[in-house]
Write a protein that holds these residues in place. Structure first.
Motif, short mmCIF file in Angstrom:
data_model
loop_
_atom_site.label_atom_id
_atom_site.label_comp_id
_atom_site.label_asym_id
_atom_site.label_seq_id
_atom_site.Cartn_x
_atom_site.Cartn_y
_atom_site.Cartn_z
N ALA A 83 0.96 -1.09 -0.03
CA ALA A 83 -0.09 -0.01 0.05
C ALA A 83 0.81 1.15 0.12
CB ALA A 83 -0.78 -0.15 1.26
N ASP A 84 0.47 2.08 -0.88
CA ASP A 84 1.32 3.34 -0.99
C ASP A 84 0.32 4.43 -1.76
OD1 ASP A 84 2.92 5.53 -1.59
OD2 ASP A 84 4.48 4.36 -2.40
N VAL A 85 -0.23 5.22 -0.87
CA VAL A 85 -1.33 6.12 -1.69
C VAL A 85 -0.94 7.36 -2.38
CG1 VAL A 85 -2.58 5.69 0.70
CG2 VAL A 85 -1.24 7.65 0.58
N ARG A 86 0.58 7.36 -2.30
CA ARG A 86 1.16 8.38 -3.29
C ARG A 86 0.81 7.77 -4.64
NH1 ARG A 86 6.99 8.12 -1.48
NH2 ARG A 86 6.50 6.07 -1.62
N ARG A 87 0.85 6.88 -4.84
CA ARG A 87 0.52 5.97 -6.38
C ARG A 87 -0.95 6.02 -6.73
NH1 ARG A 87 3.14 0.11 -6.02
NH2 ARG A 87 2.53 0.25 -8.18
N LEU A 88 -1.82 6.54 -5.79
CA LEU A 88 -3.30 6.73 -6.42
C LEU A 88 -3.20 7.82 -7.33
CD1 LEU A 88 -5.24 6.53 -3.06
CD2 LEU A 88 -4.84 4.54 -4.82
N PRO A 89 -3.52 7.67 -8.60
CA PRO A 89 -3.45 8.75 -9.61
C PRO A 89 -4.41 9.87 -9.54
CG PRO A 89 -4.33 6.93 -10.48
CD PRO A 89 -4.04 6.47 -9.32
N PHE A 90 -5.64 9.81 -8.82
CA PHE A 90 -6.67 10.66 -8.81
C PHE A 90 -6.38 11.95 -7.56
CE2 PHE A 90 -8.15 6.97 -6.73
CZ PHE A 90 -8.21 7.29 -5.68
N LEU A 91 -5.13 11.42 -6.70
CA LEU A 91 -5.15 12.64 -5.67
C LEU A 91 -4.53 13.88 -6.07
CD1 LEU A 91 -4.04 10.33 -2.46
CD2 LEU A 91 -6.63 11.28 -3.15
N SER A 92 -5.16 15.01 -5.95
CA SER A 92 -4.41 16.13 -6.32
C SER A 92 -3.23 16.59 -5.62
CB SER A 92 -5.70 17.15 -5.96
OG SER A 92 -5.80 17.64 -4.87
N PRO A 93 -2.37 17.29 -5.87
CA PRO A 93 -1.13 17.64 -5.34
C PRO A 93 -1.69 18.25 -3.76
CG PRO A 93 -0.90 18.47 -7.62
CD PRO A 93 -2.51 17.93 -7.47
N GLY A 94 -2.44 19.09 -3.82
CA GLY A 94 -2.84 19.77 -2.49
C GLY A 94 -3.18 18.70 -1.52
N ILE A 95 -4.14 17.40 -1.73
CA ILE A 95 -4.15 16.59 -0.97
C ILE A 95 -3.22 15.67 -0.53
CG2 ILE A 95 -5.47 14.41 -0.55
CD1 ILE A 95 -7.91 15.83 -2.30
N ARG A 96 -2.22 15.65 -1.35
CA ARG A 96 -1.08 14.79 -1.19
C ARG A 96 -0.11 15.40 -0.28
NH1 ARG A 96 0.15 10.85 -5.40
NH2 ARG A 96 -1.33 11.08 -7.14
N SER A 97 0.04 16.70 -0.16
CA SER A 97 0.79 17.68 0.59
C SER A 97 0.32 17.75 2.04
CB SER A 97 1.11 18.75 -0.11
OG SER A 97 -0.23 19.45 -0.04
N GLN A 98 -1.31 17.29 2.37
CA GLN A 98 -1.85 17.63 3.40
C GLN A 98 -1.95 16.24 4.07
OE1 GLN A 98 -5.41 19.65 2.75
NE2 GLN A 98 -4.38 21.20 1.39
N LEU A 99 -1.61 15.25 3.44
CA LEU A 99 -1.93 13.79 4.17
C LEU A 99 -0.76 13.54 5.00
CD1 LEU A 99 -3.30 11.61 1.36
CD2 LEU A 99 -4.52 12.11 3.38
N LYS A 100 -0.74 13.05 6.23
CA LYS A 100 0.04 12.89 7.09
C LYS A 100 0.38 11.37 6.80
CE LYS A 100 1.81 12.81 11.82
NZ LYS A 100 1.56 13.18 13.30
N LEU A 101 1.53 10.96 6.52
CA LEU A 101 1.89 9.38 5.94
C LEU A 101 2.72 8.77 7.12
CD1 LEU A 101 2.03 9.86 2.20
CD2 LEU A 101 -0.06 9.38 3.41
N VAL A 102 2.44 7.57 7.31
CA VAL A 102 3.52 6.60 7.67
C VAL A 102 3.97 5.43 6.97
CG1 VAL A 102 4.26 5.33 9.86
CG2 VAL A 102 3.15 7.74 10.27
N ASP A 103 5.12 5.15 6.48
CA ASP A 103 5.15 4.27 5.45
C ASP A 103 4.63 4.34 4.19
OD1 ASP A 103 7.25 2.83 7.03
OD2 ASP A 103 5.95 1.74 8.09
N ASN A 104 4.10 5.56 3.83
CA ASN A 104 3.51 5.91 2.44
C ASN A 104 2.05 5.48 2.70
OD1 ASN A 104 5.77 6.77 1.62
ND2 ASN A 104 6.39 4.75 0.99
N VAL A 105 1.49 5.28 3.87
CA VAL A 105 -0.05 5.12 4.10
C VAL A 105 -0.50 6.08 5.35
CG1 VAL A 105 -0.08 2.72 3.43
CG2 VAL A 105 0.18 3.33 5.76
N PRO A 106 -1.85 6.69 5.13
CA PRO A 106 -2.13 7.78 6.01
C PRO A 106 -2.35 7.41 7.44
CG PRO A 106 -4.07 6.98 4.49
CD PRO A 106 -2.92 6.29 4.14
N GLU A 107 -2.09 8.08 8.34
CA GLU A 107 -2.45 7.96 9.78
C GLU A 107 -3.96 8.16 9.80
OE1 GLU A 107 -0.32 10.24 12.54
OE2 GLU A 107 1.42 8.79 12.54
#
Length: 416
Positions: A324-348
């Motif tokens: 699992a690596d939510v950075r690979r979800l193509p539909f997430l906007s850059p704004g949402i990506r930058s605001q997601l707090k991730l641990v091991d590339n999945v959201p807390e």
């Protein structure tokens, strides 16, 4: 004019459909977007059998009316809670019937972009439609999370693929194929390839390939006490994971990691015994490198004791699982990506699946780190749908009271 919804569910597999059934029953205005059972229909090989038993292979409506057992009984399909493997085509047919009953207004589109607005989210679909939602649930399952070993990066796409790319293995008849892996996907795919007429071998880091043993039925009392049954396997640890995911969520990370370490290692289903025996195996070897020579892939292997081998093969299939690596979800906007707090590339996630972006929820494999291994499996949709629907109902500002003509059909029926 842009349409609006209180909740948007992205994904129409076991999690998305179960959540839709639960929030629909609570009259929460919602839309569900996705191709129903797409991952199971489009990424699993025909002829596959599920490792999970019948009682653990389901989707979940609030009343527990439409189970896999119910579906099979309606259609005279052989079924048992334990002891009869579930066929892929039966599970997919059941999922489609579930969708017709509990999510009849599903938008069979792809989400192409998700952006945050001042009051919620803007979603754009593959047909060009845009709509807004107050809350969004990401239930895309394993899509976009395929893992390919870095050691195979030197191979072109026509010589290398992931196991999820093969619905029909018949195209490999009479061809030399090498499967990398040792788990359920690798063992079953290798078996199906052999049965389809391929010259197939497996390469595994494991020193031996493990196949589960068929459960003794009826179970002796001592075995039942020592190894209580759960949807993800027998034992007290699996029972903890399936019965108490909220407790798991609140445990310190070090305790969580200690509990999960080594849990459910790679193993094939018991139903492969006698079938898998014909597959050639190179056990205890790692991929040291890979290169292409014309239409042939050349793999360099190295064993734990330093022995080396080279293999020439017409195609390499990496049955190397998913990460699992939510950075690979193509539909997430850059704004949402930058605001997601991730641990091991999945959201807390909060105890109600909410990410650091308010109103955005993740379920399924992206939530495993927060709620434990049960979220790897379809059976985890039961806990997820119930807990998330209750939370969304408590915090909902929009109610959708469907008319009798448009209401989802919850009554028993012989047809979906």
């Amino acid at each position: 004019m842009v349409n609006t919804a209180d909740v948007a569910i992205i994904g129409a597999g076991p999690y998305g459909l179960s959540i839709a059934a639960h929030i629909g029953a609570k009259d929460i205005e919602h839309r569900i977007v996705g191709d129903p059972m797409q991952f199971w229909l489009g990424h699993m090989p025909k002829g596959m059998l599920l490792k999970s038993d019948g009682f653990a292979s389901g989707l979940y409506d609030p009343e527990g009316i439409f189970t896999l057992r119910h579906y099979c009984e309606e259609r005279n399909i052989e079924y048992a809670d334990v002891g009869i493997p579930v066929r892929l085509e039966d599970f997919c047919g059941y999922g489609l019937a579930f969708q017709q009953r509990f999510a009849p207004n599903l938008d069979n589109q792809k989400l192409t972009s998700l952006e945050r607005t001042g009051t919620g989210f803007m979603l754009r679909l593959s047909d060009g439609e845009r709509f807004t939602a107050q809350r969004v649930v990401i239930a895309t399952g394993l899509s976009h999370f395929e893992r390919l070993p870095a050691e195979l990066a030197g191979l072109p796409k026509d010589l290398l693929s992931h196991s999820s790319a093969h619905v029909d293995v018949g195209r490999f008849k009479d061809r030399d194929v090498t499967v990398i892996g040792a788990g359920a996907s690798a063992t079953e795919l290798a078996t199906l390839l052999y049965e389809a007429g391929s010259k197939v071998r497996m390469v595994s880091r494991q020193l031996s390939i493990v196949l589960h043993t068929r459960m003794q039925l009826p179970r002796p009392l001592a075995q039942t006490i020592r190894w209580p049954l759960s949807p993800i396997g027998p034992g007290w640890k699996p029972r903890f994971f399936t019965d108490l995911p909220v407790v798991f969520h609140h445990l310190p990370k070090l305790v969580q990691e200690r509990l999960v370490r080594g849990f459910l290692g790679p193993a094939g289903g018991y139903f492969l015994r006698g079938r898998f025996d014909q597959v050639s195996i190179l056990a205890g070897y790692q991929i040291a490198g890979a290169e292409a020579r014309g239409d042939i892939a050349i793999l360099s292997l190295k064993s734990r004791n330093g022995d080396t081998r080279r293999i020439e093969t017409e195609h390499v299939i990496a049955a190397s699982g998913y990460r699992a690596d939510v950075r690979r979800l193509p539909f997430l906007s850059p704004g949402i990506r930058s605001q997601l707090k991730l641990v091991d590339n999945v959201p807390e996630l909060s105890s109600h699946f909410e990410a650091s972006v308010p109103g955005l929820f993740f379920v399924g494999p992206a939530a495993v780190h927060s709620f434990g291994p049960v979220l790897r499996f379809a059976c985890g949709a039961k806990f997820t749908a119930n807990r998330l629907a209750n939370y969304l109902a408590r915090t909902s500002r929009v109610s959708n009271r469907p008319t009798a003509a448009a209401a989802p059909q919850y009554a028993h029926s012989s047809r979906p």
